[in-house]
Design an enzyme around this catalytic site. Structure first.
Site, PDB file in Angstrom:
ATOM      1  N   GLU A  97      55.544  31.146  12.089  1.00 26.80           N
ATOM      2  CA  GLU A  97      55.051  30.968  10.723  1.00 26.80           C
ATOM      3  C   GLU A  97      53.840  30.034  10.743  1.00 26.80           C
ATOM      4  O   GLU A  97      53.674  29.234  11.663  1.00 26.80           O
ATOM      5  CB  GLU A  97      56.205  30.421   9.874  1.00 26.80           C
ATOM      6  CG  GLU A  97      55.881  29.938   8.485  1.00 26.80           C
ATOM      7  CD  GLU A  97      55.366  30.994   7.518  1.00 26.80           C
ATOM      8  OE1 GLU A  97      54.488  31.781   7.902  1.00 26.80           O
ATOM      9  OE2 GLU A  97      55.817  31.001   6.355  1.00 26.80           O
ATOM     10  N   ASP A  98      53.011  30.150   9.718  1.00 33.21           N
ATOM     11  CA  ASP A  98      51.801  29.314   9.694  1.00 33.21           C
ATOM     12  C   ASP A  98      52.097  27.851   9.370  1.00 33.21           C
ATOM     13  O   ASP A  98      51.648  26.949  10.061  1.00 33.21           O
ATOM     14  CB  ASP A  98      50.744  29.888   8.718  1.00 33.21           C
ATOM     15  CG  ASP A  98      51.264  30.143   7.303  1.00 33.21           C
ATOM     16  OD1 ASP A  98      52.442  29.844   7.018  1.00 33.21           O
ATOM     17  OD2 ASP A  98      50.478  30.640   6.475  1.00 33.21           O
ATOM     18  N   ASP A 101      55.983  23.715   4.705  1.00 38.34           N
ATOM     19  CA  ASP A 101      55.567  22.802   3.630  1.00 38.34           C
ATOM     20  C   ASP A 101      56.855  22.253   3.000  1.00 38.34           C
ATOM     21  O   ASP A 101      57.484  21.362   3.568  1.00 38.34           O
ATOM     22  CB  ASP A 101      54.672  23.572   2.650  1.00 38.34           C
ATOM     23  CG  ASP A 101      53.917  22.680   1.680  1.00 38.34           C
ATOM     24  OD1 ASP A 101      54.384  21.563   1.427  1.00 38.34           O
ATOM     25  OD2 ASP A 101      52.872  23.090   1.155  1.00 38.34           O
ATOM     26  N   PHE A 150      45.394  20.738   0.998  1.00 35.21           N
ATOM     27  CA  PHE A 150      45.475  22.196   1.047  1.00 35.21           C
ATOM     28  C   PHE A 150      44.583  22.668   2.187  1.00 35.21           C
ATOM     29  O   PHE A 150      43.374  22.474   2.180  1.00 35.21           O
ATOM     30  CB  PHE A 150      45.092  22.866  -0.277  1.00 35.21           C
ATOM     31  CG  PHE A 150      45.553  24.291  -0.277  1.00 35.21           C
ATOM     32  CD1 PHE A 150      46.882  24.599  -0.566  1.00 35.21           C
ATOM     33  CD2 PHE A 150      44.699  25.322   0.087  1.00 35.21           C
ATOM     34  CE1 PHE A 150      47.337  25.922  -0.498  1.00 35.21           C
ATOM     35  CE2 PHE A 150      45.150  26.641   0.150  1.00 35.21           C
ATOM     36  CZ  PHE A 150      46.465  26.933  -0.149  1.00 35.21           C
ATOM     37  N   ARG A 163      40.895  33.109   6.002  1.00 28.75           N
ATOM     38  CA  ARG A 163      41.844  33.316   7.096  1.00 28.75           C
ATOM     39  C   ARG A 163      41.134  33.449   8.444  1.00 28.75           C
ATOM     40  O   ARG A 163      41.695  33.154   9.494  1.00 28.75           O
ATOM     41  CB  ARG A 163      42.657  34.601   6.876  1.00 28.75           C
ATOM     42  CG  ARG A 163      43.633  34.544   5.720  1.00 28.75           C
ATOM     43  CD  ARG A 163      44.588  35.735   5.816  1.00 28.75           C
ATOM     44  NE  ARG A 163      45.287  36.003   4.574  1.00 28.75           N
ATOM     45  CZ  ARG A 163      46.414  35.411   4.195  1.00 28.75           C
ATOM     46  NH1 ARG A 163      46.961  34.492   4.957  1.00 28.75           N
ATOM     47  NH2 ARG A 163      46.993  35.738   3.065  1.00 28.75           N
TER      48      ARG A 163
HETATM   49  P1  XMP Z   1      57.070  26.272   1.776  1.00 29.43           P
HETATM   50  O1  XMP Z   1      56.792  25.268   0.693  1.00 29.43           O
HETATM   51  O2  XMP Z   1      57.981  27.365   1.334  1.00 29.43           O
HETATM   52  O3  XMP Z   1      55.627  26.915   1.980  1.00 29.43           O
HETATM   53  O4  XMP Z   1      57.468  25.607   3.072  1.00 29.43           O
HETATM   54  C1  XMP Z   1      55.341  27.695   3.022  1.00 29.43           C
HETATM   55  C2  XMP Z   1      54.336  28.753   2.627  1.00 29.43           C
HETATM   56  O5  XMP Z   1      53.396  28.297   1.657  1.00 29.43           O
HETATM   57  C3  XMP Z   1      52.076  28.537   2.026  1.00 29.43           C
HETATM   58  N1  XMP Z   1      51.379  27.243   2.113  1.00 29.43           N
HETATM   59  C4  XMP Z   1      50.081  27.071   2.393  1.00 29.43           C
HETATM   60  N2  XMP Z   1      49.118  27.964   2.657  1.00 29.43           N
HETATM   61  N3  XMP Z   1      47.566  26.220   2.939  1.00 29.43           N
HETATM   62  C5  XMP Z   1      47.856  27.527   2.922  1.00 29.43           C
HETATM   63  O6  XMP Z   1      46.973  28.330   3.164  1.00 29.43           O
HETATM   64  C6  XMP Z   1      48.470  25.255   2.688  1.00 29.43           C
HETATM   65  O7  XMP Z   1      48.140  24.060   2.721  1.00 29.43           O
HETATM   66  C7  XMP Z   1      49.808  25.716   2.399  1.00 29.43           C
HETATM   67  N4  XMP Z   1      50.954  25.057   2.100  1.00 29.43           N
HETATM   68  C8  XMP Z   1      51.899  26.039   1.940  1.00 29.43           C
HETATM   69  C9  XMP Z   1      52.145  29.275   3.326  1.00 29.43           C
HETATM   70  O8  XMP Z   1      51.913  30.630   3.066  1.00 29.43           O
HETATM   71  C10 XMP Z   1      53.550  29.119   3.852  1.00 29.43           C
HETATM   72  O9  XMP Z   1      54.049  30.299   4.388  1.00 29.43           O
HETATM   73 MG    MG Z   2      52.692  32.112   4.949  1.00 31.27          MG
END
Ligand code: XMP
Ligand code: MG
Length: 178
Positions: A97-98, A101, A150, A163
């Site tokens: 996963e990227d 958060d 962000f 991206r």
């Molecule tokens: P959670 O809060 O569920 O979030 O852990 C995970 C998903 O939210 C997106 N995300 C971001 N995408 N920059 C982004 O481009 C960010 O700083 C960011 N923070 C959260 C991301 O898609 C991830 O899968």
């Molecule tokens: Mg994502």
């Protein structure tokens, strides 16, 4: 540097060293085993492809899509948009996963995949944001810890843009606060 980027947080060279390190760990951890690596679309694709190219253990690739976000803010419950093709029962699985958060996305994904009885299930994330998690979740392989900004680039987007940037940077506030 792209004019919408405020500052570069991780350079292409740092990312290269990070994927080397993670692939080496995975190769060591799964010696004599095979693994199904699952890319969480779309944010993890560049990270995923750099890692799988460096894997020497037998692996299968699969893809899943889950959405929980609008442009920058969590919209609550993650929705499954595309499922994997593989049967993961009894298999070693790594989710790639990227960003971790609040943790809601990965928690719901893990819960979903665990119900299919994999032999092992691990999480690999490019970034772990230094914020309070909404649930009990942590990654087994982490690229970098990142400040609460962000961030975009190297797969991460804002409104589907940025991206393709080869580095990870903080987006200028005036762009996402518009
Ligand atoms: P959670 O809060 O569920 O979030 O852990 C995970 C998903 O939210 C997106 N995300 C971001 N995408 N920059 C982004 O481009 C960010 O700083 C960011 N923070 C959260 C991301 O898609 C991830 O899968
Ligand atoms: Mg994502």
């Amino acid at each position: 540097m792209d004019p919408d980027i405020d500052r570069i947080i991780f350079t292409q060279q740092e990312i290269e060293r990070c994927t080397d390190r993670i692939a080496r760990q995975i190769n060591a951890d799964y010696a004599n085993e095979s693994v199904i690596v699952i890319s969480v679309l779309k944010g993890s694709v560049l990270f995923f492809s750099d890692i799988v190219k460096k894997l020497t253990v037998p692996c299968e690739m699969d893809f899943i899509a889950i959405s929980s976000y609008g442009n920058t803010a969590s919209s609550g419950k993650p929705q499954l948009k595309k499922d994997i093709d593989a049967d993961i029962c009894g298999k070693n699985v790594i989710i790639i996963e990227d960003i971790l958060d609040t943790g809601k996305t990965l928690k719901s994904l893990c819960d979903l995949l665990k119900r299919r009885n994999p032999k092992t299930l691990k999480i690999c994330v490019l970034l772990d944001k230094k914020v309070k998690k909404a649930c009990e979740i942590s990654a087994d392989y982490t690229g970098f810890e990142v400040e609460d900004a962000f961030v975009v680039g190297y797969g991460l987007d804002y409104a589907q843009k940025y991206r393709n940037l080869p580095y990870i940077g903080a987006l200028k506030e005036e762009i996402w606060k518009k």
